[in-house]
Design a protein around this motif. Sequence first.
Motif, PDB file in Angstrom:
ATOM      1  N   ARG A   2       0.854  -1.193   0.000  1.00 41.51           N
ATOM      2  CA  ARG A   2       0.000   0.000   0.000  1.00 41.51           C
ATOM      3  C   ARG A   2       0.886   1.237   0.000  1.00 41.51           C
ATOM      4  N   ILE A   3       0.682   2.105  -1.003  1.00 43.62           N
ATOM      5  CA  ILE A   3       1.577   3.234  -1.244  1.00 43.62           C
ATOM      6  C   ILE A   3       0.783   4.533  -1.292  1.00 43.62           C
ATOM      7  N   LEU A   4       1.274   5.553  -0.585  1.00 39.10           N
ATOM      8  CA  LEU A   4       0.745   6.908  -0.725  1.00 39.10           C
ATOM      9  C   LEU A   4       1.736   7.678  -1.569  1.00 39.10           C
ATOM     10  N   TRP A   5       1.287   8.181  -2.727  1.00 41.80           N
ATOM     11  CA  TRP A   5       2.143   8.922  -3.659  1.00 41.80           C
ATOM     12  C   TRP A   5       1.690  10.378  -3.647  1.00 41.80           C
ATOM     13  N   ILE A   6       2.597  11.291  -3.299  1.00 40.40           N
ATOM     14  CA  ILE A   6       2.297  12.722  -3.198  1.00 40.40           C
ATOM     15  C   ILE A   6       3.171  13.431  -4.213  1.00 40.40           C
ATOM     16  N   ASP A  18       4.816  13.809 -15.218  1.00 39.44           N
ATOM     17  CA  ASP A  18       4.864  12.722 -16.213  1.00 39.44           C
ATOM     18  C   ASP A  18       5.565  11.493 -15.644  1.00 39.44           C
ATOM     19  N   TYR A  19       6.668  11.716 -14.927  1.00 34.51           N
ATOM     20  CA  TYR A  19       7.388  10.609 -14.289  1.00 34.51           C
ATOM     21  C   TYR A  19       6.474   9.902 -13.279  1.00 34.51           C
ATOM     22  N   SER A  20       5.790  10.682 -12.457  1.00 29.79           N
ATOM     23  CA  SER A  20       4.907  10.109 -11.435  1.00 29.79           C
ATOM     24  C   SER A  20       3.804   9.270 -12.053  1.00 29.79           C
ATOM     25  N   ARG A  21       3.222   9.749 -13.131  1.00 32.60           N
ATOM     26  CA  ARG A  21       2.159   8.988 -13.783  1.00 32.60           C
ATOM     27  C   ARG A  21       2.677   7.615 -14.232  1.00 32.60           C
ATOM     28  N   HIS A  22       3.846   7.583 -14.859  1.00 36.64           N
ATOM     29  CA  HIS A  22       4.402   6.305 -15.334  1.00 36.64           C
ATOM     30  C   HIS A  22       4.699   5.359 -14.169  1.00 36.64           C
ATOM     31  N   VAL A  23       5.287   5.880 -13.100  1.00 35.59           N
ATOM     32  CA  VAL A  23       5.619   5.032 -11.960  1.00 35.59           C
ATOM     33  C   VAL A  23       4.356   4.526 -11.272  1.00 35.59           C
ATOM     34  N   GLU A  33      -1.422  -1.258  -4.357  1.00 39.69           N
ATOM     35  CA  GLU A  33      -2.511  -0.310  -4.136  1.00 39.69           C
ATOM     36  C   GLU A  33      -1.886   1.071  -3.943  1.00 39.69           C
ATOM     37  N   VAL A  34      -2.187   2.001  -4.856  1.00 38.03           N
ATOM     38  CA  VAL A  34      -1.587   3.324  -4.810  1.00 38.03           C
ATOM     39  C   VAL A  34      -2.676   4.360  -4.554  1.00 38.03           C
ATOM     40  N   GLU A  35      -2.466   5.182  -3.526  1.00 36.13           N
ATOM     41  CA  GLU A  35      -3.345   6.308  -3.250  1.00 36.13           C
ATOM     42  C   GLU A  35      -2.568   7.567  -3.570  1.00 36.13           C
ATOM     43  N   GLN A  79       7.084  13.585  -3.710  1.00 29.96           N
ATOM     44  CA  GLN A  79       7.784  14.260  -4.800  1.00 29.96           C
ATOM     45  C   GLN A  79       7.009  15.522  -5.127  1.00 29.96           C
ATOM     46  N   TYR A  80       6.870  16.349  -4.142  1.00 25.24           N
ATOM     47  CA  TYR A  80       5.999  17.515  -4.263  1.00 25.24           C
ATOM     48  C   TYR A  80       6.750  18.724  -3.735  1.00 25.24           C
ATOM     49  N   PRO A  81       7.324  19.536  -4.613  1.00 25.23           N
ATOM     50  CA  PRO A  81       8.201  20.616  -4.166  1.00 25.23           C
ATOM     51  C   PRO A  81       7.509  21.694  -3.338  1.00 25.23           C
ATOM     52  N   GLY A  82       6.199  21.771  -3.376  1.00 25.07           N
ATOM     53  CA  GLY A  82       5.495  22.790  -2.612  1.00 25.07           C
ATOM     54  C   GLY A  82       5.272  22.427  -1.164  1.00 25.07           C
TER      55      GLY A  82
END
Length: 92
Positions: A2-6, A18-23, A33-35, A79-82
Amino acid sequence: MRILWISEFPPDSGGVGDYSRHVVEGLAERGHEVELLTSSSEAPNLNGDNIEYLGEAPARSGSEWRQYLSDDYDVVCLQYPGIRSVGLTKYR
């Protein structure tokens, strides 16, 4: 897993998105399972049954993150610079 991707994510254009979408799509294809929290309030067009869009990432670290980080994720990928990542781990 289970992964949280930010991250930035399409429809926002750019290298990180674009990189995040592919990964994320690759992880979902492999059964993870990616949230997803993104830099946009606009829901992305997702390709994968194991991907859930949670919404726009909170603008600050701290208590706004508690609702996401209280869940039992195996991996949190930021991976969210803000976002200032300092302090996020105290909620795990």
